[in-house]
Design a protein around this motif. Structure first.
Motif, PDB file in Angstrom:
ATOM      1  N   SER A  47      30.895  29.251  46.706  1.00  0.00           N
ATOM      2  CA  SER A  47      32.031  28.544  47.312  1.00  0.00           C
ATOM      3  C   SER A  47      31.702  27.079  47.563  1.00  0.00           C
ATOM      4  O   SER A  47      32.564  26.200  47.398  1.00  0.00           O
TER       5      SER A  47
ATOM      6  N   TYR B  92      37.281  28.523  45.788  1.00  0.00           N
ATOM      7  CA  TYR B  92      36.233  29.233  46.496  1.00  0.00           C
ATOM      8  C   TYR B  92      36.089  30.637  45.925  1.00  0.00           C
ATOM      9  O   TYR B  92      36.934  31.114  45.154  1.00  0.00           O
ATOM     10  N   TYR B  93      34.971  31.289  46.302  1.00  0.00           N
ATOM     11  CA  TYR B  93      34.700  32.677  45.888  1.00  0.00           C
ATOM     12  C   TYR B  93      35.073  33.574  47.067  1.00  0.00           C
ATOM     13  O   TYR B  93      34.522  33.430  48.169  1.00  0.00           O
TER      14      TYR B  93
ATOM     15  N   ASP C 114      33.409  37.965  51.044  1.00  0.00           N
ATOM     16  CA  ASP C 114      32.693  37.281  52.123  1.00  0.00           C
ATOM     17  C   ASP C 114      31.982  38.250  53.061  1.00  0.00           C
ATOM     18  O   ASP C 114      32.309  38.342  54.255  1.00  0.00           O
TER      19      ASP C 114
ATOM     20  N   LEU D  76      37.297  32.500  40.572  1.00  0.00           N
ATOM     21  CA  LEU D  76      37.469  31.650  41.749  1.00  0.00           C
ATOM     22  C   LEU D  76      38.947  31.570  42.126  1.00  0.00           C
ATOM     23  O   LEU D  76      39.817  31.688  41.260  1.00  0.00           O
TER      24      LEU D  76
ATOM     25  N   LYS E  59      41.600  27.426  47.452  1.00  0.00           N
ATOM     26  CA  LYS E  59      41.398  27.540  48.896  1.00  0.00           C
ATOM     27  C   LYS E  59      42.754  27.566  49.600  1.00  0.00           C
ATOM     28  O   LYS E  59      43.667  26.800  49.235  1.00  0.00           O
TER      29      LYS E  59
END
Length: 481
Positions: free
Chosen positions: A118, A127-128, A131, A211, A214
């Protein structure tokens, strides 16, 4: 395996790659399931994928077991070594090979840290998504092995939903490529099959990740309840409304107490449970959804609602949640973390049953869980220095897993089966399905040398020989979740 025999592996690799000394082996004898440990025969730390392939092929040639390992954060004992085997540490394969913003992908090596993906994609507004709470330290290779999730997998899915291509070496030394750089693929989904295989098929060498843009904005709400069931009912009310938050998390009183002491997160005083709901997405959409959420929450039995006014307050709310596991560890010298899943509609029933198990065993249980997808993380507190407490804790953990199966859930949501839950796998699956799993494993690993003793029941467990928090937990670097 004699040292003379092992010398043939040393001769194959550049100097310094293979370690047999006790200190080096001791560093790899345990993982996030710290109650278990086993010292490996040797450790290989390759610098590139050629050395990984050479090591795997040597293991295949000599029928030597191996365990591929990233940061060793597995909570199910999934990266535990075996005494006559090799640990292949992948931490030096940590290159982000490319970030392609036009196609919204990143290509990485298996030792890349989750959060670094990210960070590398951030300048492109991407971002990836997966989490896990250990994302500051866990690796993409480990995430693939156990199909890791995290607080936001409710909306975005697990690791398998974000891995679109894998190049790997199988346990028999064959180089294989699955998927590619497109979300669309033809034929069987071998990429999906490899995700969650717990290292039993081989070692991922290069991974293509999807990806996401965001989110433009977040709307984070913290709600206090007088009962755990009321908080669970609120989760059902939100989902039934059609809203799909990015995350919905519940913590109950014992975990709240610990988190408050650790981070002064300002959770509602006197709450039996708190619910965290986070909406995320385009501003116009969130403006509409937050009104809907406010109306839903108002109809529940909440006694206090806090809306994060800015990023600082949002970070504080999540700091309490993210620290909960390590903080609970300060209430007890030892604890076990479970990872069962129940249907969301059965959350209230499951939590009441766990409360009963806790009273019967005389052990305290702190509940922290991903409420949106029914993924329970009960923490069973015990003192290993007291005779019989570990055994009672394990019995209690087993009852919780049995409960999840009886309710139509799963013995794992995101930690994997590993060594810890392998005896429970046949309770979820019938004999033909178990046989199919063995046949699949044999197709990739006919000698069963890749991560032996994991997932399937039958092998001997390493000795229970350790207790207390992992040193990195004490330092606040990692969290069990």
């Amino acid at each position: 395996m004699s040292s003379v025999h092992l010398q043939t592996l040393r001769d194959l690799l550049p100097p310094g790659r293979l370690s047999e000394d006790a200190a080096s082996r001791a560093a790899f004898e345990s993982d996030g399931l710290t109650a278990f440990r086993c010292r490996p025969l040797a450790v290989v730390i390759p610098q590139n994928e050629t050395e990984v392939v050479q090591t795997v092929r040597w293991c295949d040639q000599h029928a030597v077991p191996f365990v591929a390992r990233g940061s060793g954060t597995s909570l199910s004992g999934g990266s535990m070594p075996v005494s006559d085997g090799i640990v292949i540490s992948l931490n030096r394969l940590r290159q982000i090979i490319k970030v392609d913003p036009d196609n919204r992908i990143a290509v990485v090596q298996p030792g890349v840290i989750n959060l670094q993906v990210s960070a590398a994609a951030a300048r492109h507004g991407l971002y990836y998504a997966p989490d896990p709470s250990s994302q500051k330290i866990c690796t993409i290779g480990g995430n693939i092995a156990f199909n890791s999730g995290g607080a936001h997998c409710l909306k975005y899915g697990m690791t398998s939903n974000h891995v679109i291509g894998i190049r790997a070496v199988t346990a028999s030394g064959e180089i294989v490529s699955f998927g590619g750089e497109s979300l669309e693929s033809v034929g069987p989904d071998f990429t999906g099959l490899f995700c969650g295989s717990e290292g039993l098929f081989g070692v991922a060498l290069e991974i293509t990740l999807r990806l996401l843009p965001k989110p433009e904005c977040f709307h984070t709400v913290l709600v206090g309840y007088r009962s755990l069931r009321a908080a669970g009912d609120a989760v059902s009310a939100v989902i039934d409304s059609g809203l799909l938050p990015g995350a919905m998390e519940i913590m109950e009183a014992l975990a709240i107490e610990a988190a408050e002491a650790a981070t002064q997160c300002g959770y509602p005083k006197g709450a039996a449970a708190v619910l965290i709901v986070e909406l995320e997405g385009p501003r116009e959409k969130i403006d509409a959804e937050k009104k809907q959420l406010e109306s839903i929450i108002a109809a529940t039995d909440a006694f206090e609602t806090v809306v994060a006014a800015d990023d600082h307050q949002r970070a504080g709310i999540w700091a309490g949640r993210k620290s909960a596991f390590s903080a609970v560890g300060k209430l007890s010298p030892d604890f076990l973390v479970q990872d069962g899943v129940v249907p969301r509609k059965r959350l209230g029933d499951a939590l009441e049953a766990i409360e009963g198990f806790s009273k019967d065993s005389g052990l305290r249980v702190a509940n922290v869980f991903h409420a949106g997808d029914g993924n329970l993380h009960p923490l069973i507190l015990f003192d290993d220095s007291v005779d019989g407490e570990l055994e009672r804790a394990e019995t209690l953990a087993g009852k919780i897993l049995d409960l999840c199966v009886q309710m139509g859930g799963s013995i794992t949501g995101e930690h994997g089966v590993g060594m810890e839950k392998r005896e429970f796998l046949p309770k979820m699956y019938d004999e033909p399905t178990m046989e199919l799993m063995h046949r699949l494993r044999a197709a990739f690993d006919p000698q069963t040398i890749a991560n032996p003793g994991k997932m399937f029941p039958g092998a001997e467990a390493p000795a229970l020989s350790s207790h207390g928090l992992h040193p990195l937990e004490k330092a606040g670097v990692i969290s069990r979740e």
